[in-house]
Design a protein around this motif. Structure first.
Motif, PDB file in Angstrom:
ATOM      1  N   ALA A   1       0.816  -1.208   0.000  1.00  0.00           N
ATOM      2  CA  ALA A   1       0.000   0.000   0.000  1.00  0.00           C
ATOM      3  C   ALA A   1       0.853   1.263   0.000  1.00  0.00           C
ATOM      4  CB  ALA A   1      -0.929  -0.005   1.222  1.00  0.00           C
ATOM      5  N   TRP A   2       1.880   1.290   0.853  1.00  0.00           N
ATOM      6  CA  TRP A   2       2.672   2.513   0.975  1.00  0.00           C
ATOM      7  C   TRP A   2       3.743   2.607  -0.108  1.00  0.00           C
ATOM      8  CZ3 TRP A   2       0.644   6.300   3.604  1.00  0.00           C
ATOM      9  CH2 TRP A   2      -0.356   5.984   4.523  1.00  0.00           C
ATOM     10  N   THR A   3       4.094   1.480  -0.720  1.00  0.00           N
ATOM     11  CA  THR A   3       4.931   1.542  -1.924  1.00  0.00           C
ATOM     12  C   THR A   3       4.144   2.201  -3.051  1.00  0.00           C
ATOM     13  OG1 THR A   3       6.223  -0.417  -1.306  1.00  0.00           O
ATOM     14  CG2 THR A   3       6.187   0.170  -3.635  1.00  0.00           C
ATOM     15  N   LEU A   4       2.889   1.792  -3.207  1.00  0.00           N
ATOM     16  CA  LEU A   4       2.035   2.418  -4.220  1.00  0.00           C
ATOM     17  C   LEU A   4       1.809   3.895  -3.914  1.00  0.00           C
ATOM     18  CD1 LEU A   4      -0.544  -0.470  -4.676  1.00  0.00           C
ATOM     19  CD2 LEU A   4       0.924   0.461  -6.486  1.00  0.00           C
ATOM     20  N   TYR A   5       1.682   4.210  -2.660  1.00  0.00           N
ATOM     21  CA  TYR A   5       1.509   5.597  -2.221  1.00  0.00           C
ATOM     22  C   TYR A   5       2.653   6.468  -2.717  1.00  0.00           C
ATOM     23  CZ  TYR A   5       1.645   9.344   1.397  1.00  0.00           C
ATOM     24  OH  TYR A   5       1.707  10.537   2.076  1.00  0.00           O
ATOM     25  N   LEU A   6       3.877   5.953  -2.596  1.00  0.00           N
ATOM     26  CA  LEU A   6       5.044   6.704  -3.061  1.00  0.00           C
ATOM     27  C   LEU A   6       5.177   6.640  -4.573  1.00  0.00           C
ATOM     28  CD1 LEU A   6       7.637   5.686  -0.307  1.00  0.00           C
ATOM     29  CD2 LEU A   6       6.376   7.843  -0.506  1.00  0.00           C
ATOM     30  N   GLN A   7       4.932   5.475  -5.132  1.00  0.00           N
ATOM     31  CA  GLN A   7       5.048   5.315  -6.589  1.00  0.00           C
ATOM     32  C   GLN A   7       4.101   6.256  -7.338  1.00  0.00           C
ATOM     33  OE1 GLN A   7       4.013   1.405  -7.943  1.00  0.00           O
ATOM     34  NE2 GLN A   7       4.196   1.912 -10.109  1.00  0.00           N
ATOM     35  N   ARG A   8       2.884   6.392  -6.820  1.00  0.00           N
ATOM     36  CA  ARG A   8       1.874   7.188  -7.522  1.00  0.00           C
ATOM     37  C   ARG A   8       1.813   8.646  -7.045  1.00  0.00           C
ATOM     38  NH1 ARG A   8      -1.473   4.044 -10.711  1.00  0.00           N
ATOM     39  NH2 ARG A   8      -1.874   6.084 -11.648  1.00  0.00           N
TER      40      ARG A   8
END
Length: 313
Positions: free
Chosen positions: A106-113
């Motif tokens: 979830a927080w990887t996607l948060y940073l990626q996006r």
């Protein structure tokens, strides 16, 4: 008659929930709070189930054989054990690993996006579409390859990230670059866009992620810390965020919790603050694991996977 003592500094309501579930799972056991155990019963206590216990409450039980923690992190408990011969078992719950893996994703996607940037743009009433890196272009590295780390690696790999990991001893995973040793850590960091810390806190990892080591990350890299606050040297991290060598940090853990309301970290736009929620313990699944551990011990007198004190985990 053997007695299990439940020692915690949880609030009364939460403690009651744990006790209710444990007694439901362990119908053949007597589980009592410290104040419910008389001096004549003290010698009958051989197991303690604990959650943030006061060490003084454990010292009373002279025949204590092992301690079952309700948390996965046990660095404080290692120092709080009443005697060296008392073994410590941390919570090894598959549900906890799944929950942590979900948080990592979830927080990887948060940073990626670019979600921190879009939140700031909303505050500033800005309409600006930012470029987005695809998963197969993004290099995500995890520090720690225990059960939590392995679950997180698997979750990330499913979405085709370029995944790497570092651990104290070399591991082998299909399709994942694995590193060990300090030089291996430096090499991995130099090829990392998002670094996720899942290392346990030990004498070797205290402030491991300081300015020198975090500087090995490429300019613009990002950090997620989901293990313990003291693994990261906040002074060094703040300097690298200020100079923009690192672009953002997601911090779920801090050396002192809760984070004081006066702490300037709250208002640092380069930091996302979380209140230690990346992998909350599930009472239902955790009590089943604890019950299984105790039942196996009663059957064969073998303590299930005790912590290696010298290693710190």
């Amino acid at each position: 008659m053997r007695i299990i003592v439940f020692v915690s500094r949880l609030n009364v309501e939460v403690q009651s929930q744990w006790l209710t579930m444990l007694k439901k799972q362990l119908t053949n056991e007597t589980i009592l709070l410290p104040h419910q155990i008389s001096e004549s019963q003290v010698k009958d206590v051989d197991i303690a189930i604990v959650a943030n216990p006061d060490p003084k409450d454990l010292e009373r039980f002279v025949n204590l054989v092992w301690v079952q923690s309700l948390w996965a992190g046990v660095e404080r408990l290692i120092n709080d054990l009443p005697r060296k011969q008392v073994k410590l078992v941390k919570l090894d719950d598959p549900q906890l690993s799944k929950t942590m893996a979900e948080s990592v994703l979830a927080w990887t996607l948060y940073l990626q996006r670019n979600m921190p940037e879009y939140a700031q743009q909303q505050n500033n009433k800005q309409w600006n579409q930012l470029p987005c890196v695809t998963s197969n272009e993004l290099r995500v590295s995890i520090l720690g390859a225990g059960k939590l780390g392995i679950a997180a690696l698997g979750m990330l790999k499913k979405l085709d990230y370029q995944v790497s990991c570092w651990s104290r001893t070399k591991k082998q995973f299909n399709g994942i670059s694995s590193y060990s040793s300090f030089s291996g850590l430096q090499k991995m960091l130099s090829k990392t866009d998002i670094l996720i810390n899942l290392l346990p806190l030990t004498q070797h990892t205290y402030h491991l992620l300081g300015k020198a080591l975090l500087s090995e990350l490429p300019t613009g890299a990002k950090l997620i810390n989901f293990s313990r606050g003291a693994v990261v040297d906040m002074k060094g991290l703040l300097e690298l965020l200020e100079t923009r060598h690192l672009s953002h940090a997601v911090l779920d853990v801090f050396e002192k919790e809760p984070l004081e309301s006066s702490d300037p970290i709250w208002s640092n736009t380069n930091i996302t603050v979380l209140p230690h929620i990346s992998a909350p313990t599930n009472i239902s699944s955790a009590t089943k694991v604890v019950a299984q551990n105790i039942e196996k011990y009663r059957e064969n007198n073998v303590i299930p996977n005790p912590v290696t004190v010298s290693a710190g985990y």
